[in-house]
Scaffold this motif. Structure first.
Motif, PDB file in Angstrom:
ATOM      1  N   PRO A  73      79.710  43.725  85.342  1.00 50.73           N
ATOM      2  CA  PRO A  73      79.552  43.204  84.152  1.00 50.73           C
ATOM      3  C   PRO A  73      77.942  42.642  83.969  1.00 50.73           C
ATOM      4  O   PRO A  73      77.407  42.750  82.772  1.00 50.73           O
ATOM      5  CB  PRO A  73      80.612  42.187  83.389  1.00 50.73           C
ATOM      6  N   VAL A  74      77.416  42.291  84.962  1.00 52.39           N
ATOM      7  CA  VAL A  74      76.159  41.476  84.855  1.00 52.39           C
ATOM      8  C   VAL A  74      75.241  42.796  84.713  1.00 52.39           C
ATOM      9  O   VAL A  74      74.393  42.705  83.774  1.00 52.39           O
ATOM     10  CB  VAL A  74      76.035  40.655  86.025  1.00 52.39           C
ATOM     11  N   LEU A  75      75.203  43.689  85.731  1.00 48.33           N
ATOM     12  CA  LEU A  75      74.488  44.834  85.802  1.00 48.33           C
ATOM     13  C   LEU A  75      74.542  45.922  84.340  1.00 48.33           C
ATOM     14  O   LEU A  75      73.457  46.100  83.676  1.00 48.33           O
ATOM     15  CB  LEU A  75      74.576  45.745  86.858  1.00 48.33           C
ATOM     16  N   GLU A  76      75.804  45.621  83.716  1.00 52.59           N
ATOM     17  CA  GLU A  76      75.858  46.437  82.652  1.00 52.59           C
ATOM     18  C   GLU A  76      75.244  45.786  81.364  1.00 52.59           C
ATOM     19  O   GLU A  76      74.379  46.432  80.692  1.00 52.59           O
ATOM     20  CB  GLU A  76      77.429  46.748  82.202  1.00 52.59           C
ATOM     21  N   GLU A  77      75.452  44.557  81.239  1.00 56.43           N
ATOM     22  CA  GLU A  77      74.698  43.883  80.299  1.00 56.43           C
ATOM     23  C   GLU A  77      73.175  43.752  80.310  1.00 56.43           C
ATOM     24  O   GLU A  77      72.377  43.673  79.543  1.00 56.43           O
ATOM     25  CB  GLU A  77      75.443  42.359  80.164  1.00 56.43           C
ATOM     26  N   ALA A  78      72.743  43.629  81.821  1.00 57.71           N
ATOM     27  CA  ALA A  78      71.414  43.825  81.971  1.00 57.71           C
ATOM     28  C   ALA A  78      70.753  45.151  81.439  1.00 57.71           C
ATOM     29  O   ALA A  78      69.720  45.055  80.936  1.00 57.71           O
ATOM     30  CB  ALA A  78      71.072  43.671  83.315  1.00 57.71           C
ATOM     31  N   ARG A  80      72.131  46.946  78.846  1.00 53.22           N
ATOM     32  CA  ARG A  80      72.259  46.899  77.587  1.00 53.22           C
ATOM     33  C   ARG A  80      71.016  46.129  77.105  1.00 53.22           C
ATOM     34  O   ARG A  80      70.483  46.491  75.784  1.00 53.22           O
ATOM     35  CB  ARG A  80      73.562  46.330  77.145  1.00 53.22           C
ATOM     36  N   ALA A  81      70.615  44.922  77.762  1.00 54.19           N
ATOM     37  CA  ALA A  81      69.797  44.297  77.101  1.00 54.19           C
ATOM     38  C   ALA A  81      68.225  44.742  77.333  1.00 54.19           C
ATOM     39  O   ALA A  81      67.291  44.209  77.119  1.00 54.19           O
ATOM     40  CB  ALA A  81      69.838  42.813  77.535  1.00 54.19           C
ATOM     41  N   VAL A 201      75.089  51.609  86.763  1.00 60.13           N
ATOM     42  CA  VAL A 201      75.470  50.755  85.846  1.00 60.13           C
ATOM     43  C   VAL A 201      74.531  50.283  84.755  1.00 60.13           C
ATOM     44  O   VAL A 201      74.868  50.210  83.683  1.00 60.13           O
ATOM     45  CB  VAL A 201      76.254  49.493  86.616  1.00 60.13           C
ATOM     46  N   LEU A 202      73.185  50.094  85.438  1.00 62.12           N
ATOM     47  CA  LEU A 202      72.109  49.725  84.467  1.00 62.12           C
ATOM     48  C   LEU A 202      72.087  50.930  83.392  1.00 62.12           C
ATOM     49  O   LEU A 202      71.839  50.619  82.282  1.00 62.12           O
ATOM     50  CB  LEU A 202      70.966  49.602  85.416  1.00 62.12           C
TER      51      LEU A 202
END
Length: 337
Positions: A73-78, A80-81, A201-202
């Protein structure tokens, strides 16, 4: 394989999203283009307070002892942002290489500092010509073949190199002769798989955000007195992009799961995830640009931030052809990728 996420992982995602919406919105990303480092101290401070740098560090070195799936979830949100910080290198690849090595001195030297967010690391595979965030990393891990070597900041000279993405700070690194310390028995093969899985993921986070932008715009942009999202041609393109992102996300979850369980097929699964993510990112780029029309190409529109971000990830972590060839695909195969 259970591809669902726990309550704790969902709460971590929420915390990361709130942090990045607060300290790294597109307006701040634009401001950072003109700064010396291109990075905001608030971002890393916030990540450290949440515990992100400590996730993959063993508890005996001040970490949380989590696994790669917890970092998803950290990499996915990174992604996304469109966060340009080298989170993948500093919070995943470097702890993996150091914690899995046989060098206790290096572990004591760097793992507690990385876990606390007091130090940053970056990792280069095969070449030192375009290393992400080397200009502010305290340790550079250079992987060549099956060997990793650690270089401290005093031993490194980082010269900026141009990038199509103004947020992504790349450097050509030169090291002082005779410096560097071999990272004995570092799990290089595992790190190669983690690099591909993490980049997938990124890319997935960025691709999903591009589809979000396109859907939102299709609801308000009107043509012939109707929102363009009501036209079947637009609906089909958005549905195709969404479905490819969903497929790529499942592949990325599987890759991170296999990494977390140190499965023998981790590298193959990571290659598949990276290839799926590249396909989804390409379609997301195309559809989002088509839906936005000419405005999507302009410097003033935020869409170009995510377009450049996704393309820079592809070039940095491996194009479709590079990844497929490295995994053993015949070079005689045709195709347009």
């Amino acid at each position: 394989m259970n591809t669902g996420f726990s309550i704790e992982q969902a709460e971590l995602r929420t915390s990361i999203r709130r942090l990045l919406e607060d300290v790294a919105p597109s307006s701040v990303l634009r401001q950072l283009w003109d700064t010396e480092t291109g990075r905001s101290p608030r971002v890393w401070k916030g990540l450290a307070e949440i515990g992100v740098p400590a996730l993959l560090v063993p508890p005996e070195y001040g970490g949380l002892g989590a696994d790669e799936l917890d970092l998803f979830p950290v990499l996915e949100e990174a992604g996304r942002a469109a966060l340009p910080d080298a989170v993948l290198e500093s919070c995943m690849l470097a702890p993996l290489l150091l914690a899995g090595s046989a060098d206790d001195d290096l572990k004591r030297r760097w793992l507690p500092a990385l876990a606390a967010g007091e130090a940053r690391a970056t990792v280069a595979f095969g070449s030192l010509r375009a290393v992400p965030d080397a200009h502010l990393s305290d340790v550079v891990l250079a992987v060549e073949g099956e060997q990793a070597v650690a270089y401290e900041r005093a031993d490194v000279t980082a010269r900026p190199v141009p990038s199509m993405d103004p947020s992504r700070r790349l450097s050509e690194v030169t090291v002082r002769a005779g410096s560097g310390r071999p990272v004995d028995d570092a799990p290089v093969a595992l790190a190669r798989a983690a690099r591909l899985a993490g980049s997938a993921v990124l890319l997935g986070g960025a691709g999903a955000r591009l589809v979000e932008f396109a859907v939102a715009y299709a609801k308000v942009r009107e043509q012939f007195g109707r929102p363009i999202g009501s036209f079947q041609a637009i609906k089909h393109q958005l549905a195709t992009a969404h479905s490819r992102n969903a497929l790529a996300r499942h592949a990325a979850v599987g890759a991170m799961y296999e990494l977390a369980h140190r499965a023998a097929s981790s590298y193959d699964t990571a290659v598949l995830a990276h290839l799926c993510a590249l396909e989804a990112a390409r379609e997301s780029n195309r559809v989002s640009l088509q839906v936005h029309g000419g405005i999507g190409f302009t410097w003033e529109h935020d869409l170009q931030i995510w377009l450049n971000y996704g393309k820079s990830l592809e070039l940095g972590y491996g194009t479709w052809r590079e990844t497929a060839y490295a995994a053993g695909a015949p070079r005689s195969e045709g195709g347009t990728r």
